[in-house]
Design a protein around this motif. Structure first.
Motif, mmCIF file in Angstrom:
data_model
loop_
_atom_site.group_PDB
_atom_site.id
_atom_site.type_symbol
_atom_site.label_atom_id
_atom_site.label_comp_id
_atom_site.label_asym_id
_atom_site.label_seq_id
_atom_site.Cartn_x
_atom_site.Cartn_y
_atom_site.Cartn_z
ATOM 1 N N ARG A 1 0.873 -1.176 0.000
ATOM 2 C CA ARG A 1 0.000 0.000 0.000
ATOM 3 C C ARG A 1 0.911 1.227 0.000
ATOM 4 O O ARG A 1 1.617 1.495 0.975
ATOM 5 C CB ARG A 1 -0.895 0.002 1.238
ATOM 6 C CG ARG A 1 -1.776 1.267 1.349
ATOM 7 C CD ARG A 1 -2.740 1.409 0.167
ATOM 8 N NE ARG A 1 -3.758 0.384 0.156
ATOM 9 C CZ ARG A 1 -5.015 0.563 0.572
ATOM 10 N NH1 ARG A 1 -5.395 1.757 0.999
ATOM 11 N NH2 ARG A 1 -5.889 -0.429 0.505
ATOM 12 N N ILE A 2 0.919 1.952 -1.108
ATOM 13 C CA ILE A 2 1.743 3.147 -1.249
ATOM 14 C C ILE A 2 1.082 4.278 -0.465
ATOM 15 O O ILE A 2 -0.120 4.520 -0.607
ATOM 16 C CB ILE A 2 1.908 3.510 -2.731
ATOM 17 C CG1 ILE A 2 2.596 2.348 -3.475
ATOM 18 C CG2 ILE A 2 2.718 4.797 -2.890
ATOM 19 C CD1 ILE A 2 2.595 2.485 -4.978
ATOM 20 N N LEU B 1 -2.940 7.003 -5.850
ATOM 21 C CA LEU B 1 -2.371 5.658 -5.752
ATOM 22 C C LEU B 1 -2.664 5.039 -4.391
ATOM 23 O O LEU B 1 -2.310 3.901 -4.138
ATOM 24 C CB LEU B 1 -0.848 5.706 -5.947
ATOM 25 C CG LEU B 1 -0.325 6.214 -7.280
ATOM 26 C CD1 LEU B 1 1.205 6.245 -7.267
ATOM 27 C CD2 LEU B 1 -0.818 5.355 -8.438
ATOM 28 N N MET B 2 -3.310 5.805 -3.520
ATOM 29 C CA MET B 2 -3.435 5.421 -2.122
ATOM 30 C C MET B 2 -4.750 4.727 -1.776
ATOM 31 O O MET B 2 -4.953 4.325 -0.640
ATOM 32 C CB MET B 2 -3.264 6.662 -1.236
ATOM 33 C CG MET B 2 -1.871 7.249 -1.311
ATOM 34 S SD MET B 2 -1.739 8.896 -0.571
ATOM 35 C CE MET B 2 -2.394 9.911 -1.896
ATOM 36 N N ASP B 3 -5.641 4.576 -2.747
ATOM 37 C CA ASP B 3 -6.970 4.048 -2.433
ATOM 38 C C ASP B 3 -7.052 2.535 -2.484
ATOM 39 O O ASP B 3 -8.103 1.958 -2.236
ATOM 40 C CB ASP B 3 -8.004 4.649 -3.387
ATOM 41 C CG ASP B 3 -7.784 4.226 -4.837
ATOM 42 O OD1 ASP B 3 -6.636 3.833 -5.171
ATOM 43 O OD2 ASP B 3 -8.743 4.277 -5.626
ATOM 44 N N ARG B 4 -5.938 1.861 -2.812
ATOM 45 C CA ARG B 4 -5.979 0.409 -2.949
ATOM 46 C C ARG B 4 -4.570 -0.170 -2.825
ATOM 47 O O ARG B 4 -3.575 0.545 -2.906
ATOM 48 C CB ARG B 4 -6.567 0.026 -4.303
ATOM 49 C CG ARG B 4 -5.701 0.427 -5.497
ATOM 50 C CD ARG B 4 -6.472 0.311 -6.802
ATOM 51 N NE ARG B 4 -7.555 1.273 -6.847
ATOM 52 C CZ ARG B 4 -8.776 1.004 -7.333
ATOM 53 N NH1 ARG B 4 -9.048 -0.200 -7.824
ATOM 54 N NH2 ARG B 4 -9.718 1.927 -7.345
ATOM 55 N N LEU C 1 -5.645 6.236 5.794
ATOM 56 C CA LEU C 1 -4.317 5.624 5.855
ATOM 57 C C LEU C 1 -3.497 6.209 7.013
ATOM 58 O O LEU C 1 -2.810 5.482 7.732
ATOM 59 C CB LEU C 1 -3.567 5.844 4.541
ATOM 60 C CG LEU C 1 -3.992 5.003 3.337
ATOM 61 C CD1 LEU C 1 -3.149 5.380 2.125
ATOM 62 C CD2 LEU C 1 -3.857 3.524 3.620
ATOM 63 N N GLU C 2 -3.552 7.524 7.163
ATOM 64 C CA GLU C 2 -2.813 8.170 8.242
ATOM 65 C C GLU C 2 -3.259 7.653 9.608
ATOM 66 O O GLU C 2 -2.426 7.403 10.487
ATOM 67 C CB GLU C 2 -2.989 9.683 8.156
ATOM 68 C CG GLU C 2 -2.273 10.301 6.975
ATOM 69 C CD GLU C 2 -2.782 11.696 6.670
ATOM 70 O OE1 GLU C 2 -3.569 12.233 7.480
ATOM 71 O OE2 GLU C 2 -2.404 12.237 5.616
#
Length: 301
Positions: free
Chosen positions: A43-44, A167-170, A202-203
């Motif tokens: 996960r980026i 790029l962070m949603d998956r 994510l945070e």
């Protein structure tokens, strides 16, 4: 034993040493690497930052490290003439250190879980890969550093970003294909997971782990600092000069990270140990990214 009071004798000193080593380790990121045909689920955590490097530079301790090119892609307060380009460092005879672009970003290591159903093992949810390197043995999420060429790694994500604007949603299943100059990486997007799709989510998910870690900007600033260059590229003794003038084969080179921690060869797997976070305050990735982005060059604008 006579004279022991003049030395650091006892397990109290050993415990203090371990604590110091743990604190140092908490401030560095291990770099991801792939074996040929190897796969990782990642996960980026933010968009990649384009940077410029001189790689595999011989250092005064006999190791090989990568150093940023300090004239471009560096925070303005750290920009200065590049001593590596100018040939102002000691190096093996005839050795030239070229410059190469790398995209860097932090990414969390994930994995596909499996469940038993009807006597069959079928894929379940994608979850965090957890280590056993914590005091309670329960494990902890792992976050490492991606530092790869734009042409064969990050460029392969441009279509996904153009379509989704993030790029962070998956998660992505990343596979290395080929080797040497024919190496490239494929990215297989996974389905988004509810509650883990936005930057804010994510945070929050990785808050405890990242509170002890530097942001990508802080990590890169340390690499660019004059102190870091002097630590490994300044020869203080004739012995260090001799070390920097000699070289070994590629397989003999010891890759190191930004804090001098030994790293494996780039084509091999990295270990995934991580220390438990300590109780110190740490701003969120969102705040750090927003507050520091203006101080970096943005060639896309």
């Amino acid at each position: 034993m006579s004279g022991e009071d003049e030395y650091e004798v006892g397990f109290g000193y050993i415990a203090e040493s371990i604590e110091r080593a743990t604190a140092r380790r908490a401030q560095h990121y291990e770099m991801y690497g792939w074996k040929p045909d190897g796969e990782k689920m990642l996960r980026i955590l933010h968009l990649p930052m384009n940077t410029y490097w001189h790689e595999n530079v011989r250092c005064n301790d006999g190791g090989y490290r990568d150093f940023p090119h300090t004239e471009k892609g560096v925070k303005k307060s750290l920009q200065r003439p590049c001593v590596i380009c100018a040939g102002e460092i000691i190096k093996p005879p005839g050795k030239k250190y070229g410059m190469i672009e790398r995209g860097i970003a932090l990414a969390a290591l994930r994995k596909q879980s499996f469940i038993e159903k009807g006597g069959k093992r079928i894929p379940g949810a994608i979850i965090d890969t957890r280590t056993t390197h914590t005091p309670d043995g329960d494990g902890q999420q792992y976050v490492g550093l991606l530092k790869f060429a734009n042409s064969n790694f990050w460029g392969n994500l441009s279509g996904v970003y153009a379509r989704n604007k993030t790029l962070m949603d998956r998660d992505f299943k990343v596979k290395r294909i080929g080797g040497g100059y024919d190496t490239y990486y494929s990215f297989e997007p996974q389905d988004p997971i509810e509650g883990l799709k936005t930057k804010e989510e994510l945070e929050e998910h990785y808050k405890e782990l990242l509170k002890d870690k530097p942001t990508i900007f802080e990590w890169f600033d340390e690499q660019c600092s004059q102190e870091y260059f002097d630590q490994y590229l300044k020869a203080e003794t004739p012995e260090q000069e001799e070390i920097m003038r000699t070289t070994g084969s590629v397989k003999e080179k010891s890759q190191t990270s930004g804090t001098g921690m030994p790293q494996p060869e780039r084509e091999e797997e990295v270990s995934h140990g991580v220390q438990a976070p300590r109780d110190t305050s740490f701003s969120s990735l969102k705040e750090q990214l927003k507050s520091q982005m203006d101080s970096y060059e943005d060639d896309d604008e």
